[in-house]
Design an enzyme around this catalytic site. Structure first.
Site, short mmCIF file in Angstrom:
data_model
loop_
_atom_site.label_atom_id
_atom_site.label_comp_id
_atom_site.label_asym_id
_atom_site.label_seq_id
_atom_site.Cartn_x
_atom_site.Cartn_y
_atom_site.Cartn_z
CB SER A 1 71.72 -54.25 55.95
OG SER A 1 71.17 -52.96 55.84
N GLY B 1 64.48 -55.60 63.80
CA GLY B 1 65.32 -55.80 64.85
C GLY B 1 64.90 -54.82 66.03
CB ALA B 2 63.24 -51.64 66.03
CE1 TYR C 1 67.97 -52.41 43.66
CE2 TYR C 1 69.06 -51.83 41.81
CZ TYR C 1 69.38 -52.56 43.21
OH TYR C 1 70.26 -52.94 43.62
#
Lengths: 554, 554
Positions: A143, A271-272, A468
């Site tokens: 991450s 993941g929340a 980006y």
């Protein structure tokens, strides 16, 4: 703990910092000179502290919870040793690395657990919910937005739920182009398992060597070939999400109109809401033909106009990567050896000293690669682009995963190095580009010093494209975290105001959550809270990410 | 009330039943004979009651609420007259039509309101939430799953919220292939408004003449060209959803990784969370080339195998429509005149008396149409298909919206006529096909009578395809509703058990909600309830659809 190589604690790649080559060995002299001149940077050794010296707080996991976890998962799958905890102490953003290079691992989990399947994960989550222990899913640790922050206003103990034991290919349905895989599987292992079936997934983000498919799903990842292959969202036909309130089985391939898209609610949930324990992915026949090549546009505006025209007519290649003048110059300087000399020669021969480099690639059945390329080339030419050969395309392919390795070496030498990304409609993209550059230059410019802001478009859609941005600057050795956080805040405010999205493929994490309301509105945040409340009523699932603190700006 | 033609109360098309042609005028003699023989059906006149004789209960809208609505929307935009209410009394399923043909309009709204924009709709919803008045969004009235049922366990008064005043093209962004439109806009009006920009939407469901873009979004519609153009989901880049709790602005083109997909949660919400008041749609250049043609496969299995192979290699045409032997035979009998004779002749010349008819169509830039067609043809041939010419393809295009008109005439003559649809992976599709046919034949077969069950695949994906089933049977004049509801229940149970989805493009509505839990699981239903509770705490938004009754099977 895993048979797959793990990332080093303080940087990228499987090696330790001690094995690291010198910057001079990985960056040509001309590139180092260019950086020193552009940035007002004096190369200096700023190495990380030794891994042994990283401060790791003692585990706060209560003994009774530890015992219950061991009873559930087995002794081998509950780890509180220093190495296991350190390796899961956050992700790989610049600020993550700054902290761990400085010896700070205060965000490390109190323990690492490795459930072996959906039922065990569901039981683990129910237990953690009851005991008030946080759970932070851990895939590859890649991450770059603080997705593994594990922060909690109530300061409860936390577990890293490592997906490594759920990392196999469970089923291959060749006729339906579907495979069932564990969330801990990484790209290389998955592609290797698909190869005997003449299949490929084709999802190739820069983190491909280490990131997991569970992580891709949780963060709505995009890969370098996503223009052709689709975002990871598009490749997920179904998934299983274990939550403290039970298990969700979502997705019904090929398509369904049975109510709102709950699969899309699990994707990007970081993941929340729970832990992804299985995925059903769309694969494709391994491409039979591939053609990569370079082109050069006179200007950024010409390049954007050319890509937009291709996009409108559904003519975009599978890989599209347009660099702005600053990134093009850096690419030319960075490419050492014969390749670079040839490239510079090719550009000069076509009257181009710099301009904007475009790398394009087509893959698939040979006649369609030919037809699509044949239809795209006249459009590129009409917008003033000239072809500069296959060698440029192949060179990009060879080095496609290299940037994060180089970052470590640049950080060793006193540089700030970070990336950020966004996306906007073709109409808004030029303004977003200008706004981000201006904000970063204003924030990071100091007496005699300027950041180098290099940008590229790498994901094209009919409606717009991603942007980006790579930033290099002389590091403020006194306040390095603050230096970047100030710049990041300015850049994020600027890109949102100009019409960009908060993130195109890096997710929200801890770093972007103060701005989530700007993207989805206050009521949108409340809808997400309602879903979380239903699935995770005690708020133990990765509470440090996605949703902003109730008080507002965190 | 609208400048667009409205559907007749008891059937399809703008005309009244009195203008209806005879069945003999629309169905060739051979086809009528074939039906009589197959079904054991004796043609008999079973006309609808006159529209004047339809029983409409008096409006239950309280006078004070009526006054508040008039104050909010203006007198012209609050209608309680018989015609306005009758025209919004449900959709166009077989059971909807049976009821209204029999004179029953008991599900009609108590009033029809026409808000003029997002703010007015949001105010309307807040008012209705406070006053306990149901709101059922009304677009074209073409739902075939009871989407406009307006049922409520508490029997509160209901409003049809007609979208007709929000029916304009507000913005065209050619560079980004995006347009902003009101939810009440219909396909023909939208395509006409896009034509001067050389743009097209290309979403062409059978209901195209009457359905609205808001309805497409609320039901996750698919069109006849959705294999190439994408499902309507794929064409929605953003939308505005007015809810009793406020307004959601969702979607950030071209793509975002900022948390779970809330746009996907609004799509398919069927009015249960609020009313779509604006859409941002992805359009494309009007196609420059189009090529439609017919092919004939020896068998259904060969046809499915051929399409699956095309799908795997991303070679599916933009339009794909494979009919099973029963539908192929009916198509041949139904096609009257020279065209049919030519088609039958072409088939005989190629040694095919029946087989399975495939209609394919490619659209876009001429060189890509050529290349894609060129790559697809050998695959079709490898699976035993033979080409039967462009005339077949063009004939299908001409008649693509005809079926619902024909249904009215078949209902006039004593027939049960209904359709249902599902989708499954390529691997599961044959079993789903067999299961649905067996269930319908078992349920509808009686002494000397058999239903005719005709199927086609019309939406192909790499992972699977849709299956669309048309059923004809001799109507049970005593218990016609029960006859079909029993068959529908059997077919739905069977297709779910075999791995099909509850619906591929018709939505859940009132008719499918008892099975929603089978599709998304009990926890999935609870997540939807949590979202509804947050957005519509008093449960006034179309409570009769989508979510099952709390007690279970309704």
């Amino acid at each position: 703990m895993s048979e797959q190589p793990e990332l080093t604690v303080q940087g990228w790649g499987p090696g330790g910092a001690s094995e690291a080559p010198d910057l001079a060995a990985v960056l040509p002299k001309a590139a180092r000179r260019h950086l020193a001149r552009e940035l007002g940077w004096t190369p200096r050794p700023t190495p990380p502290v030794a891994v042994d010296e990283i401060r790791l707080p003692p585990s706060r996991l209560p003994a009774d919870v530890h015992a219950e976890l061991v009873a559930l998962l087995g002794e081998d799958h509950v780890r509180t040793d220093r190495d296991a905890r350190l390796r899961r102490a956050g992700g790989r953003s610049y600020t993550d690395l700054l902290r761990r290079r400085a010896g700070d691992a205060s965000g490390a989990p109190d323990a690492v657990v490795l459930p072996g399947g959906t039922a065990q994960t569901a039981a683990l989550l129910a237990l953690c919910s009851e005991r008030g222990v946080l759970v932070v899913p851990f895939g590859g640790g890649t991450s770059v937005v603080g997705g593994l922050a594990g922060a909690d206003p109530d300061d409860r103990p936390s577990l890293a739920v490592d997906l490594a034991r759920m990392a196999s290919l469970a089923d291959v349905d060749v006729a339906s182009s579907l495979v069932t895989v564990g969330p801990g599987m990484r790209g290389p292992a998955l592609e290797a398992a698909l190869a005997p079936h003449a299949l490929a997934l084709g999802h190739l983000p820069q983190s491909w060597e280490f990131a997991t498919v569970g992580g891709y799903a949780a963060t709505r990842s995009a890969g370098q070939a996503s223009t052709g292959v689709g975002r990871f969202d598009d490749l997920v036909a179904g998934l299983t999400l274990a939550t403290p309130s039970g298990v969700l089985e979502l997705g019904h391939p090929p398509a369904s109109a049975a109510g709102p898209d709950l699969l899309g609610l699990a994707l990007g949930s970081e993941g929340a809401f729970g832990v992804v324990t299985e995925l059903r992915l769309r694969v494709r026949p391994a491409p039979r033909a591939a053609r990569y090549e370079g082109w050069s546009f006179r200007s950024w505006a010409d390049g954007l106009a050319g890509l937009q025209r291709l996009a409108r007519h559904d003519l975009l290649p599978d890989v599209v990567r347009l660099s702005d003048p600053d990134e093009t110059r850096a690419t030319l300087l960075n490419a050492g050896g014969t390749g670079a000399r040839l490239l510079r020669g090719a550009l000069r021969a076509r009257g181009r000293g710099g301009g904007c480099l475009l790398v394009v690639g087509w893959e698939g059945l040979a006649p369609l690669v030919r037809a699509r390329r044949g239809a795209a080339r006249p459009v590129l030419r009409e917008h003033g682009a000239v072809p500069i050969g296959r060698r440029v395309g192949e060179s990009w392919r060879r080095h496609r995963y290299a940037a994060p390795y180089l970052r470590d070496r640049l950080m060793d030498a006193g540089l700030l190095v970070e990336t950020l990304e966004t996306a906007a409609t073709w109409t808004d993209l030029p303004a977003v580009y200008d706004a981000v550059r201006a904000a970063l230059r204003a924030s990071l410019g100091r007496e005699g010093r300027q950041p180098l802001v290099m940008s590229h478009v790498s994901h094209g859609y009919p409606t717009g494209a991603s942007l980006y941005v790579t930033v290099l600057a002389d590091r403020d050795d006194a306040l390095p975290l603050q230096q970047w956080l100030t710049a990041k805040r300015a850049a994020t405010d600027a890109l949102l105001a100009a019409g960009g999205t908060l993130t195109h493929h890096h997710a929200v994490g801890a770093d972007h959550r103060p701005w989530l309301e700007r993207e989805v509105g206050p009521l949108g945040v409340e809808v997400l809270r309602a879903v979380k409340q239903r699935l995770d009523p005690r708020g133990v699932c990765n509470p440090g990410v996605l949703l902003p603190d109730r008080e507002g700006f965190s």
